[in-house]
Design a protein around this motif. Structure first.
Motif, short mmCIF file in Angstrom:
data_model
loop_
_atom_site.label_atom_id
_atom_site.label_comp_id
_atom_site.label_asym_id
_atom_site.label_seq_id
_atom_site.Cartn_x
_atom_site.Cartn_y
_atom_site.Cartn_z
N LYS A 48 1.04 -1.59 -0.68
CA LYS A 48 -0.18 0.17 0.30
C LYS A 48 0.55 0.92 0.36
N PHE A 49 0.19 1.80 -0.43
CA PHE A 49 1.39 3.07 -0.62
C PHE A 49 1.23 4.32 0.53
N PHE A 50 2.15 5.49 0.69
CA PHE A 50 2.23 6.22 1.18
C PHE A 50 1.72 7.64 0.79
N GLY A 51 1.46 8.33 1.55
CA GLY A 51 1.17 10.11 0.90
C GLY A 51 -0.26 10.00 1.24
N SER A 52 -0.73 11.46 0.85
CA SER A 52 -2.52 11.49 0.73
C SER A 52 -3.44 11.08 -0.07
N GLU A 53 -4.50 11.28 0.38
CA GLU A 53 -5.28 10.01 -0.91
C GLU A 53 -5.38 10.53 -2.35
N GLU A 55 -3.09 10.99 -3.74
CA GLU A 55 -2.17 10.72 -4.56
C GLU A 55 -1.90 8.62 -4.24
N ALA A 57 -3.11 7.38 -1.39
CA ALA A 57 -2.60 6.45 0.31
C ALA A 57 -2.86 5.28 0.08
N SER A 58 -2.83 4.61 0.54
CA SER A 58 -3.00 2.99 0.98
C SER A 58 -4.05 1.71 0.66
N VAL A 59 -4.12 2.16 -1.03
CA VAL A 59 -4.34 2.09 -2.31
C VAL A 59 -3.16 1.18 -2.36
N ARG A 60 -2.92 -0.60 -2.89
CA ARG A 60 -1.19 -0.91 -3.12
C ARG A 60 -1.45 -0.41 -4.44
N ASN A 344 4.80 19.70 -0.64
CA ASN A 344 4.48 18.96 0.84
C ASN A 344 4.86 17.51 1.19
N LEU A 345 5.14 16.77 -0.21
CA LEU A 345 5.75 16.38 -0.19
C LEU A 345 7.00 15.23 -0.07
N PRO B 38 6.36 11.53 3.84
CA PRO B 38 4.69 11.91 3.79
C PRO B 38 3.29 10.90 3.79
N CYS B 39 2.89 11.28 4.51
CA CYS B 39 1.77 10.19 4.81
C CYS B 39 0.61 10.25 6.17
N ASN B 40 -0.67 10.68 5.84
CA ASN B 40 -1.84 10.15 6.95
C ASN B 40 -2.41 9.41 6.85
N PRO B 41 -2.63 8.86 5.71
CA PRO B 41 -4.54 8.01 6.33
C PRO B 41 -4.70 7.61 7.10
N ILE B 57 2.36 17.12 5.87
CA ILE B 57 1.72 15.27 5.96
C ILE B 57 2.67 14.65 6.45
N LYS B 77 -4.99 0.41 7.34
CA LYS B 77 -5.34 1.52 6.76
C LYS B 77 -3.54 2.09 6.45
N PRO B 79 -0.51 2.29 5.70
CA PRO B 79 0.98 1.33 4.55
C PRO B 79 2.45 1.20 5.13
#
Lengths: 370, 165
Positions: A48-53, A55, A57-60, A344-345, B38-41, B57, B77, B79
């Protein structure tokens, strides 16, 4: 001769986003990719990917690849040429030479080009580094995650960056034993959460260690043993610290270098920036190189994460379309939003290397500054 | 040490452990996230506002432990698979740990499994109480397992079917 408004070379995360963004603005796009399906390296990313929604995030990665390719394939403004390799760019007349579906030679004359060719793996010099059983991490991922084939039984992973850590985790998921992960640097280069994931599987991570040599089984000629040794604080090997590991696979994961051949051919100004993986094109904030009309995005523009590659792709696509006159009034807002998300990233401590690299590279100002 | 071997020291862990008083009241989250990436889920996943909004983030998650009810919706959730829910009130001599587990075979509910610490070392045996593996978990099953009371801060992995290595 085939015409198109924007040619996108490479259908990975950056290229797919570039195509979608340009088409969203109204441009006609052709994606050219040498693989049989779109997605680039995303098709091998089972985590699952990092980042925010925004990008994903949480999707593989594999699901992001599927999502983006589906969108591309149903978009009437985007044409896709698969199994097709761009083998040359002729700067005099702006023509791309393409080996189309491995059979015929096709010439394409695009008005703009987005180069999103990605990166290739670096390798390491050591004794017997050409033995059967020694792989790049990308090859191991292709074998396992695309073809369902395990590379062997016992693995030494060389490199504790994100790719080395993730591939080690995937090997363990496939019941392949990772004996150790070593890295010449004194600290783990990848995200610590990835390191903790493999550590709690019982895989030792050994920093300040490098590989000295590999040895074959005398009967089969394939890899049987690896010798590793420790480095001092000046990165010099310490004699007497050698350890022998019985492994049939060594997986090399020591970084990537941008695949820039087309940019060199096009005459883009190139610069060696170690923080970005090697030679990269000088570009402005709109991802346009010093050759007007040629844009870069993703790892070819500087080796980084897939999440930033996607936003760079979006930025390149928006700008390429805008330069052709496509703007429904949303361009400035979308451009600024993409730039802000990239910032931001990259703004945290793990983005420091990228920030240093980009500081040497990005020329100030853009042709289409809002 | 995290940056050299991926295993946090006691000192590194200290800042992430929920307060003792809160742990006495029931299940609560422990987020083992030590690095500003950089991660916030986790924030997006929390329906109770227990995981505070990220100013940047890259921030580490900050938790209002009184708002957390230990529901565990954040576990799958993350990652980084760095979120655990601890319940030290489960029984007289047992606590429970809920953890993400992306390996086959999955344990069955009621099955006994090896309990592993953060370095993958076996520290005991536990009983699987619950396996959550629905659409929401998206192939990151969440396992709730009993652990001896003193090991609630130690157990962070399980092994099904013994040591295969």
């Amino acid at each position: 001769m085939k015409d198109t408004e924007i040619a996108v070379i490479g259908g990975g995360p950056a290229g797919l986003m570039a195509a979608l963004a340009a088409a969203e603005m109204g441009a006609r796009v052709t994606i050219i990719d040498r693989n049989s399906r779109l997605g680039g390296q995303l098709v091998k990313q089972t985590h699952k990917f990092f980042g925010s929604e925004k990008e994903y995030a949480s999707v593989r990665g594999i699901d992001i690849g599927r999502l983006l390719s589906d969108e591309v394939l149903k978009n009437p403004r985007i044409e896709t040429m698969l199994d097709s390799t761009v083998i040359g760019y002729y700067p005099d007349d702006g023509v791309l030479g393409v080996e189309f579906e491995g059979k015929t030679f096709v010439k394409i004359k695009p008005k703009k080009v987005v180069v999103a060719t990605g990166a290739s793996e670096k390798f390491l010099p050591f004794e017997n580094n050409d033995l059967p059983g020694i792989y790049g991490a990308g090859a191991v991922q292709t074998l396992m995650n695309e073809h369902g084939v395990v590379p062997g039984e016992n693995v030494l992973m060389v490199g504790a960056g994100n790719i080395g850590l993730i591939v080690s985790y995937q090997l363990m998921q496939a019941k392949v034993n990772v004996k150790a992960i070593i890295d010449a640097a004194p600290c783990i280069g990848g995200y610590w959460v990835h390191a903790s994931k493999v550590a709690r599987l019982g895989v030792p991570i050994m920093t300040s260690y490098t590989i000295k040599a590999a040895y074959p089984n005398e009967a089969t000629g394939t890899l049987e043993r690896a010798v590793i040794w420790q480095l001092d604080d000046r990165w010099q090997p310490i004699p007497g610290t050698e350890k022998v590991l019985k492994v049939d696979v060594i997986c090399i994961s020591v970084g990537l270098s941008p695949l820039t051949e087309i940019l060199w051919q096009a005459g883009c100004e190139m610069k060696y920036v170690p923080q970005l993986g090697g030679h990269v094109a000088v570009r402005n904030e709109n991802m346009e190189t010093t050759v007007p009309g040629i844009y870069v995005a993703g790892d070819v523009a500087g080796v980084e994460e897939a999440s930033s590659a996607m936003i760079e792709g979006r930025l390149a696509g928006l700008n390429a379309a805008k330069s052709l006159g496509y703007d429904d009034g949303t361009y400035s807002e979308k451009r600024l939003e993409a730039i802000k998300r990239l910032q931001n990233l990259r703004s945290g401590p793990v983005g420091e290397k990228i920030r240093q690299g980009l500081a040497q590279l990005v020329s100030s100002g853009g042709d289409y500054n809002a | 040490m995290l940056k050299t071997c991926g295993i946090p020291t006691e000192e590194e862990l200290a800042s992430r452990i929920p307060p003792k008083d809160r742990r006495k009241k029931g299940p609560v989250v422990m987020i083992e996230c030590f690095q500003k990436i950089p991660c916030n889920p986790c924030f997006t996943a929390c329906k109770r506002g227990a995981i505070q909004k990220f100013e940047d983030i890259n921030d580490l998650p900050s938790i209002d432990f009184d708002k957390c009810n230990g529901c565990g919706l954040c576990i799958s959730k993350c990652p980084g698979l760095a979120i655990f829910v601890i319940d030290e009130t489960y029984s007289e001599d047992e606590a429970t740990v809920s953890l993400p587990f992306e390996f086959l075979p999955l344990p069955r509910e009621g099955e006994e499994v090896d309990l592993l610490d953060r370095s993958g070392k076996k520290v005991g045996r536990g009983r699987v109480l619950k396996v959550r593996n629905g659409k929401y978990e998206d192939r990151t099953p969440v396992i709730t397992v009993t652990v001896p009371k003193g090991l609630s801060m130690v157990v962070r992995n399980i092994r099904v079917g013994g040591d295969l290595r």
